[in-house]
Design a protein around this motif. Structure first.
Motif, PDB file in Angstrom:
ATOM      1  N   HIS A 145       0.854  -1.189   0.000  1.00  0.00           N
ATOM      2  CA  HIS A 145       0.000   0.000   0.000  1.00  0.00           C
ATOM      3  C   HIS A 145       0.889   1.238   0.000  1.00  0.00           C
ATOM      4  CE1 HIS A 145      -1.837   3.452   2.102  1.00  0.00           C
ATOM      5  NE2 HIS A 145      -2.820   3.185   1.271  1.00  0.00           N
ATOM      6  N   ASN A 181       0.222   5.569   0.161  1.00  0.00           N
ATOM      7  CA  ASN A 181      -0.524   6.825   0.085  1.00  0.00           C
ATOM      8  C   ASN A 181       0.315   7.764  -0.774  1.00  0.00           C
ATOM      9  OD1 ASN A 181      -1.306   9.560   0.540  1.00  0.00           O
ATOM     10  ND2 ASN A 181      -2.319   8.996   2.438  1.00  0.00           N
ATOM     11  N   TYR A 205      -8.401   3.805   3.577  1.00  0.00           N
ATOM     12  CA  TYR A 205      -7.866   5.144   3.830  1.00  0.00           C
ATOM     13  C   TYR A 205      -8.784   5.768   4.879  1.00  0.00           C
ATOM     14  CZ  TYR A 205      -6.433  10.009   2.987  1.00  0.00           C
ATOM     15  OH  TYR A 205      -5.986  11.299   3.143  1.00  0.00           O
ATOM     16  N   ASP A 232      -3.503   3.442   4.897  1.00  0.00           N
ATOM     17  CA  ASP A 232      -3.220   4.597   5.744  1.00  0.00           C
ATOM     18  C   ASP A 232      -4.341   4.669   6.767  1.00  0.00           C
ATOM     19  OD1 ASP A 232      -2.806   7.013   6.944  1.00  0.00           O
ATOM     20  OD2 ASP A 232      -2.869   8.215   5.113  1.00  0.00           O
ATOM     21  N   SER A 284       6.348   5.694   8.810  1.00  0.00           N
ATOM     22  CA  SER A 284       5.848   5.614   7.430  1.00  0.00           C
ATOM     23  C   SER A 284       5.457   6.981   6.886  1.00  0.00           C
ATOM     24  CB  SER A 284       4.633   4.680   7.364  1.00  0.00           C
ATOM     25  OG  SER A 284       3.512   5.250   8.038  1.00  0.00           O
ATOM     26  N   ASP A 339       0.768   4.242   8.630  1.00  0.00           N
ATOM     27  CA  ASP A 339       0.344   3.233   7.660  1.00  0.00           C
ATOM     28  C   ASP A 339       0.569   1.850   8.254  1.00  0.00           C
ATOM     29  OD1 ASP A 339       0.065   4.992   4.932  1.00  0.00           O
ATOM     30  OD2 ASP A 339       1.685   5.727   6.223  1.00  0.00           O
ATOM     31  N   HIS A 355       4.410   9.973   2.704  1.00  0.00           N
ATOM     32  CA  HIS A 355       4.229   8.563   3.053  1.00  0.00           C
ATOM     33  C   HIS A 355       5.155   7.663   2.254  1.00  0.00           C
ATOM     34  CE1 HIS A 355       0.410   8.926   5.411  1.00  0.00           C
ATOM     35  NE2 HIS A 355       0.304  10.030   4.694  1.00  0.00           N
TER      36      HIS A 355
END
Length: 392
Positions: free
Chosen positions: A105, A107, A219, A260, A330, A350, A382
């Motif tokens: 993942h 962001n 998110y 996130d 993160s 995160d 991020h």
């Protein structure tokens, strides 16, 4: 004399005699002199004592925190906010294994910004080539429905082999939030559920059912600079997310939740946890941290039995693999000039969480690795997070 008889000051003695007597008594016993003070002096002393009440209380409270060393009382020093770079613990990578399922993942704080900056775009290409995840997910893509087609086309061009694309878009505000998930070609996706948590219509979640696990990308809403969304986030959104995960688990497969989550749950996840503003800042409030603790079945600031459990209990995969890691963040504020390669003054916002059955190795899967890939975000904001699950 006044100390022996509190009413002695009331005796009607001659002026010179009483003054001499009072002076002598006050010298022998300070309390005796206090008995003979004038009304004005007493009123002034009483007023001052009232004004000093809180100071006295503070002194008494702080005295309990004092430590005795060498026969002398000494107050324990207050923790100071670090000035230099924050050291980062080593979190060794696990060796690759056959049959592993991995999810990443990231962001990206605006997909267009990522696609239009050659250096960041190259980092994304490198990330995919080197890690080869089963699923790669993004949050805060900020694409509205009218710009989705063009943005999706551009991103697909830099993600060869990931033609199975799924998008959740914010429909109540343009250029805001949104998540996306790309699944590697050849991986079966049996079910897709979009934006089913919280009824915000902000494109906050995607849930993908794979052969042996659900992958959920989330998110989580930020509480806001003035914390105007704190109550909704901690009292409505977080329980709803847990209920959503519980419903997927109830269908028969374990869940991995990655994204996130906008909370730094432990002191070790906050570079300046001792700073006075931390309890009043989004992502580090007691309410958000306690809510995360409930989600992972831990206590935060109160006994565990006092906390009302959520619909399910998950396991923090990063802490599962690296329980004592410090300086492992993160997120780094670009505005504050922080970066993972510089000051490393960051937060761990995160996360990758897994069903307890995965953490226990009882679901046919176990946590193989979890890493914060800060090398792909050298200037901050991020960084990507990696979760790897191995068959058992």
């Amino acid at each position: 004399a006044a100390a022996a008889d509190p009413s002695a000051g009331a005796d009607l003695e001659a002026g010179a005699k009483i003054q001499k007597k009072t002076k002598k008594a006050a010298t022998a016993d300070p309390m005796a002199g206090a008995d003979t003070e004038t009304g004005a002096e007493k009123q002034k002393r009483t007023k001052k004592a009232a004004a000093d009440t809180s100071a006295g209380a503070d002194t008494e409270a702080s005295a309990e925190k004092e430590k005795t060393q060498g026969g002398k009382a000494r107050k324990a020093p207050a923790l100071k906010v670090p000035e230099g770079p924050i050291p980062r613990s080593a979190t060794p990578r696990a060796a690759a294994v056959d049959g592993a399922i991995s999810a990443i993942h990231w962001n990206v704080s605006g997909l267009n910004g990522l696609l239009n900056k050659p250096d960041r775009l190259e980092l994304l290409r490198r990330l995919v080539e080197e890690e080869r995840p089963t699923v790669i997910t993004f949050s805060e893509h900020k694409l509205s429905q009218d710009k989705l087609e063009a943005g999706a086309k551009s991103l697909t061009e830099v993600l060869p082999g990931y033609t199975s694309a799924h998008w959740a878009v914010c429909t109540v505000k343009k250029g805001y939030a949104g998540v996306a998930a790309f699944v590697h070609d050849g991986v079966a996706v049996h079910n897709v559920r979009l934006d089913e948590v919280g009824e915000l219509h902000e494109g906050r979640t995607i849930s993908l059912e794979l052969d042996c696990v659900w992958v959920v990308v989330a998110y989580v809403p930020n509480s806001g600079q003035d914390l105007h969304r704190l109550g909704f986030r901690s009292e409505t959104w977080d329980p709803a997310l847990a209920a959503h995960v519980a419903s997927l688990e109830a269908a028969g497969k374990p869940v991995s939740l990655i994204g996130d989550l906008n909370v730094a749950p432990l002191d070790a996840d906050i570079w300046n946890y001792m700073a006075k503003h931390i309890p009043k800042s989004a992502g580090t409030t007691p309410e958000e941290r306690a809510s995360f603790a409930r989600l992972v079945g831990a206590a935060w600031g109160q006994p565990a039995e006092v906390q009302e459990p959520y619909a399910t209990t998950l396991v923090d995969a990063f802490r599962h693999k690296h329980p004592d890691a410090t300086g492992a963040f993160s997120y780094w504020s670009i505005r504050a000039g922080a970066s993972p390669g510089g000051s490393n003054k960051g937060l761990r916002l995160d996360h990758a969480l897994v069903s307890k059955s995965i953490a226990d190795g009882k679901a046919g899967l176990a946590v193989h690795d979890c890493q914060l890939l800060y090398e792909y975000a050298p200037r901050g904001d991020h960084c990507p997070i990696l979760l790897s699950l191995k068959p058992v």
